[in-house]
Design a protein around this motif. Structure first.
Motif, PDB file in Angstrom:
ATOM      1  N   TYR A 135       1.048  -1.419   0.486  1.00 51.44           N
ATOM      2  CA  TYR A 135      -0.058  -0.175  -0.198  1.00 51.44           C
ATOM      3  C   TYR A 135       0.842   1.340   0.319  1.00 51.44           C
ATOM      4  N   ASP A 136       2.008   0.905  -0.345  1.00 44.90           N
ATOM      5  CA  ASP A 136       3.215   1.761   0.620  1.00 44.90           C
ATOM      6  C   ASP A 136       2.939   3.802  -0.927  1.00 44.90           C
ATOM      7  N   PRO A 137       2.942   4.260  -0.667  1.00 41.37           N
ATOM      8  CA  PRO A 137       2.107   5.436  -1.161  1.00 41.37           C
ATOM      9  C   PRO A 137       4.195   5.666  -2.313  1.00 41.37           C
ATOM     10  N   CYS A 138       5.136   5.496  -2.335  1.00 37.05           N
ATOM     11  CA  CYS A 138       5.926   5.935  -2.386  1.00 37.05           C
ATOM     12  C   CYS A 138       6.297   4.812  -3.539  1.00 37.05           C
ATOM     13  N   LEU A 139       5.167   2.724  -3.604  1.00 38.07           N
ATOM     14  CA  LEU A 139       5.522   2.754  -4.816  1.00 38.07           C
ATOM     15  C   LEU A 139       4.339   2.986  -6.244  1.00 38.07           C
ATOM     16  N   ASP A 140       3.570   4.404  -5.922  1.00 39.02           N
ATOM     17  CA  ASP A 140       2.746   4.797  -6.190  1.00 39.02           C
ATOM     18  C   ASP A 140       3.960   5.592  -7.067  1.00 39.02           C
ATOM     19  N   ALA A 141       4.754   6.340  -6.860  1.00 39.88           N
ATOM     20  CA  ALA A 141       5.452   7.453  -7.782  1.00 39.88           C
ATOM     21  C   ALA A 141       6.936   6.652  -8.111  1.00 39.88           C
ATOM     22  N   GLU A 142       7.110   5.367  -7.683  1.00 41.21           N
ATOM     23  CA  GLU A 142       7.648   4.726  -8.629  1.00 41.21           C
ATOM     24  C   GLU A 142       7.340   4.101  -9.356  1.00 41.21           C
ATOM     25  N   ILE A 143       6.403   3.712  -9.729  1.00 45.34           N
ATOM     26  CA  ILE A 143       5.728   3.190 -10.862  1.00 45.34           C
ATOM     27  C   ILE A 143       5.617   4.037 -11.814  1.00 45.34           C
ATOM     28  N   MET A 144       5.118   5.361 -11.534  1.00 43.01           N
ATOM     29  CA  MET A 144       4.768   6.593 -12.491  1.00 43.01           C
ATOM     30  C   MET A 144       6.476   7.048 -12.871  1.00 43.01           C
ATOM     31  N   SER A 145       7.289   6.867 -11.718  1.00 49.44           N
ATOM     32  CA  SER A 145       8.943   7.375 -12.770  1.00 49.44           C
ATOM     33  C   SER A 145       9.111   6.331 -13.469  1.00 49.44           C
ATOM     34  N   LEU A 146       9.449   5.433 -13.212  1.00 49.34           N
ATOM     35  CA  LEU A 146       9.336   4.515 -13.745  1.00 49.34           C
ATOM     36  C   LEU A 146       8.243   4.177 -15.380  1.00 49.34           C
ATOM     37  N   ALA A 147       7.470   4.514 -16.009  1.00 48.56           N
ATOM     38  CA  ALA A 147       7.163   4.869 -16.824  1.00 48.56           C
ATOM     39  C   ALA A 147       7.647   5.841 -17.500  1.00 48.56           C
ATOM     40  N   ILE A 148       7.319   7.071 -16.587  1.00 45.81           N
ATOM     41  CA  ILE A 148       7.689   8.184 -17.200  1.00 45.81           C
ATOM     42  C   ILE A 148       9.680   7.340 -18.042  1.00 45.81           C
ATOM     43  N   ASN A 149      10.508   7.033 -16.918  1.00 46.17           N
ATOM     44  CA  ASN A 149      11.838   6.268 -17.202  1.00 46.17           C
ATOM     45  C   ASN A 149      11.954   6.101 -19.139  1.00 46.17           C
ATOM     46  N   LEU A 150      10.755   5.020 -19.255  1.00 46.01           N
ATOM     47  CA  LEU A 150      10.883   3.936 -20.100  1.00 46.01           C
ATOM     48  C   LEU A 150      10.767   4.408 -21.479  1.00 46.01           C
ATOM     49  N   HIS A 234      -2.892   9.501   1.359  1.00 46.74           N
ATOM     50  CA  HIS A 234      -1.887   8.146   0.530  1.00 46.74           C
ATOM     51  C   HIS A 234      -2.140  10.158  -0.620  1.00 46.74           C
ATOM     52  N   PHE A 235      -2.553  10.345  -0.789  1.00 48.50           N
ATOM     53  CA  PHE A 235      -2.418  11.049  -2.028  1.00 48.50           C
ATOM     54  C   PHE A 235      -1.421  12.200  -1.868  1.00 48.50           C
ATOM     55  N   LYS A 236      -1.335  12.795  -0.781  1.00 48.00           N
ATOM     56  CA  LYS A 236      -0.531  13.949  -0.143  1.00 48.00           C
ATOM     57  C   LYS A 236       1.071  13.464  -0.854  1.00 48.00           C
ATOM     58  N   GLU A 237       1.672  11.791   0.569  1.00 49.84           N
ATOM     59  CA  GLU A 237       1.900  11.194  -0.279  1.00 49.84           C
ATOM     60  C   GLU A 237       2.828  11.058  -0.988  1.00 49.84           C
ATOM     61  N   VAL A 238       2.451  10.629  -2.100  1.00 51.96           N
ATOM     62  CA  VAL A 238       2.362   9.801  -3.742  1.00 51.96           C
ATOM     63  C   VAL A 238       2.859  11.689  -3.981  1.00 51.96           C
ATOM     64  N   LYS A 239       1.972  12.747  -3.884  1.00 52.76           N
ATOM     65  CA  LYS A 239       2.452  13.941  -4.673  1.00 52.76           C
ATOM     66  C   LYS A 239       4.121  13.716  -4.226  1.00 52.76           C
ATOM     67  N   LYS A 240       4.182  14.235  -2.560  1.00 47.18           N
ATOM     68  CA  LYS A 240       5.303  13.923  -2.218  1.00 47.18           C
ATOM     69  C   LYS A 240       6.712  13.144  -3.089  1.00 47.18           C
ATOM     70  N   ALA A 241       6.667  12.212  -2.497  1.00 46.47           N
ATOM     71  CA  ALA A 241       7.294  11.129  -3.500  1.00 46.47           C
ATOM     72  C   ALA A 241       7.346  11.111  -4.443  1.00 46.47           C
ATOM     73  N   LEU A 242       6.188  11.850  -5.852  1.00 45.13           N
ATOM     74  CA  LEU A 242       6.671  12.220  -6.826  1.00 45.13           C
ATOM     75  C   LEU A 242       7.752  13.441  -6.948  1.00 45.13           C
ATOM     76  N   ASP A 243       7.508  13.920  -6.046  1.00 47.83           N
ATOM     77  CA  ASP A 243       8.398  15.348  -6.470  1.00 47.83           C
ATOM     78  C   ASP A 243       9.891  14.779  -5.851  1.00 47.83           C
ATOM     79  N   ILE A 244      10.488  13.977  -4.950  1.00 46.67           N
ATOM     80  CA  ILE A 244      11.572  13.747  -4.379  1.00 46.67           C
ATOM     81  C   ILE A 244      11.646  13.132  -5.477  1.00 46.67           C
ATOM     82  N   LEU A 245      11.201  11.696  -7.271  1.00 41.54           N
ATOM     83  CA  LEU A 245      11.365  11.940  -7.964  1.00 41.54           C
ATOM     84  C   LEU A 245      11.953  12.207  -8.916  1.00 41.54           C
TER      85      LEU A 245
END
Ligand code: HAM
Length: 426
Positions: A135-150, A234-245
């Protein structure tokens, strides 16, 4: 018999296949970096798998599935997507017991009976990932970052990432009720399809492309107002993690998805090269899917990219990898006797890892040279009676046009060296 491909299906010809292979290769390499393993599920599944997970009232289930009865009168469907199949496989092979957290990727054809147009096919291909067990919100960000990097690695510049949250299942119920209340007064102004969606699947009204419906929905209060504190957090954390990445995104309060299993994070990646079918890919969380399939409560998230659409977006960015010929060497022969010699030589070269082609059309040396040139081969070896007698082969570098004689005994070794040089300078 005049049989042609079915409407909405395509032959992928050798001239285009390099792009497909290039995309698939980059995807496999990138997924490995993020710890995803390949899973290949069947193309046919029991229809119930899709109706129960994607949702009875979605367009995919109501209008787009290829469904038939097999000999045993079972209801079978061609898969319209792969998330449900991956979740089924996760449970069927007890990954929930063995690992808890598992990351899978898939590459393959999907089937939806839609009206075909640019970027919309009835047999299309997806490259997707599913991370099941967290359920980790960092995983949401990692997955979106993976899509963009790909996408970046494939060579697709400036994709747009739009994100939203739909809340948990409880929130979704509450939001659906509020949406109905807010839309009730304007019901008669909604298009015919939205009037049906109103009671069957009100979220889909937000997705309507009709101008009038859009005007109405864009005046609605944000869905975010109705989220429970945990989903807001959760949504706040996802946005924060996207900013970190350092992943760029925009929040689209009205983004909903055409599949019912989504909860919390939902996202879509679009590209301007695509026109009206502008989604390169999409994904989101589906925290209830595994438990709906009688597994334990399990957090999960994934996305899928449409390969046909990647290729449309890529066409302005022809990279070297996608245009090179796969043949290293063409052996052109001057006369029939030399043909047997080249036939044997081609076999030897291929065993040594050198992609080699010879003439099978009994063409003149000139037209063999022309064919080799047209196919973009790197080198042409000219083999004929006089050279054979002197144990020599003439080698022409098609890039520079330079020609030289090489001892037959040294030929394989020399070719390997030349190809290494070629790769080093490519
Ligand atoms: P989807 O939005 O239905 O999501 O499809 C994902 C992508 O597949 C679309 O953005 C588009 O690029 C491509 N696609 C869909 N339909 C067609 C079509 N008829 N012709 C060409 N391309 C098409 C899913 O399928 C989810 N399973 C994604 C996902 C994975 N969510 C979580 N995990």
């Amino acid at each position: 018999m005049n049989v042609r491909t079915l409407r909405g299906t395509n032959d992928i010809l050798p001239a285009e296949i390099k792009k497909w292979q290039f995309i698939e290769e980059v995807a496999r390499k990138t997924f490995r970096l993020y710890g995803y393993e390949e899973l290949r599920t069947p193309i046919i599944e029991e229809t119930a798998l899709f109706t129960r997970t994607i949702g009875e009232t979605t367009d995919i289930v109501e209008k787009q599935m290829y469904t038939f009865q097999d000999q045993a009168k079972r209801k079978i469907s061609l898969r319209p997507e792969a998330t449900a199949s991956v979740a089924r496989a996760y449970l069927e092979h007890a990954f929930d017991k063995k690992r808890k957290f598992a990351k899978f990727y898939y590459i393959g054809p999907m089937f939806r009976s839609e009206r075909p147009q640019k970027g919309r096919m009835r047999q299309f291909h997806q490259i997707g990932v599913e991370a099941i067990g967290s359920y980790d919100p960092c995983l949401d960000a990692e997955i979106m970052s993976l899509a963009i990097n790909l996408l970046k690695k494939i060579g697709i510049a400036q994709p747009n990432l739009a994100i939203n949250t739909l809340g948990c299942r409880k929130d979704k119920k509450k939001i659906a009720k509020e949406l109905r209340e807010n839309l009730k007064a304007q019901f008669s102004e909604l298009c015919k399809s939205c009037q049906q969606r109103f009671s069957r699947n009100v979220f889909r009204v937000l997705d309507c492309k009709n101008e009038n419906c859009r005007k109405i929905t864009h005046k609605l209060p944000s869905l975010h107002q109705s989220l429970c504190p945990a989903c807001s957090e959760h949504f706040k954390e996802v946005k924060k993690a996207l900013d970190i990445l350092d992943v760029k995104y925009s929040v689209d309060d009205y983004l909903v998805r055409g599949l019912d299993y989504y909860t919390k994070t939902a996202f879509e990646i679009t590209h301007k090269a695509l026109g009206s079918q502008d989604a390169l890919g999409a994904g989101g969380r589906y925290d209830n899917l595994v438990s709906d399939m009688d597994g334990e409560e399990t957090g999960a998230i994934g996305f899928a990219l449409g390969v046909e659409r990647l290729i449309i977006a890529l066409s302005d960015h022809e990279s070297k990898e996608t245009t090179d010929s796969s043949i290293d060497l063409y052996i052109a022969t001057k006369e029939e006797k030399a043909h047997e010699e080249s036939f044997k030589m081609a076999d030897l070269l291929r065993r040594e890892g050198i992609a080699t082609e010879i003439d099978y059309l009994n063409r003149s040396l000139k037209s063999q040279m022309r064919a080799a040139d047209k196919n973009g081969v790197k080198f042409v070896a000219i083999s004929g009676e006089p050279e054979n007698n002197r144990e020599k082969i003439i080698l022409k570098d098609m890039g520079t046009g330079q020609q030289e004689e090489i001892d037959k005994n040294d030929f394989v070794k020399e070719m390997k060296r030349k190809l290494q040089d070629y790769e080093a300078h490519a």
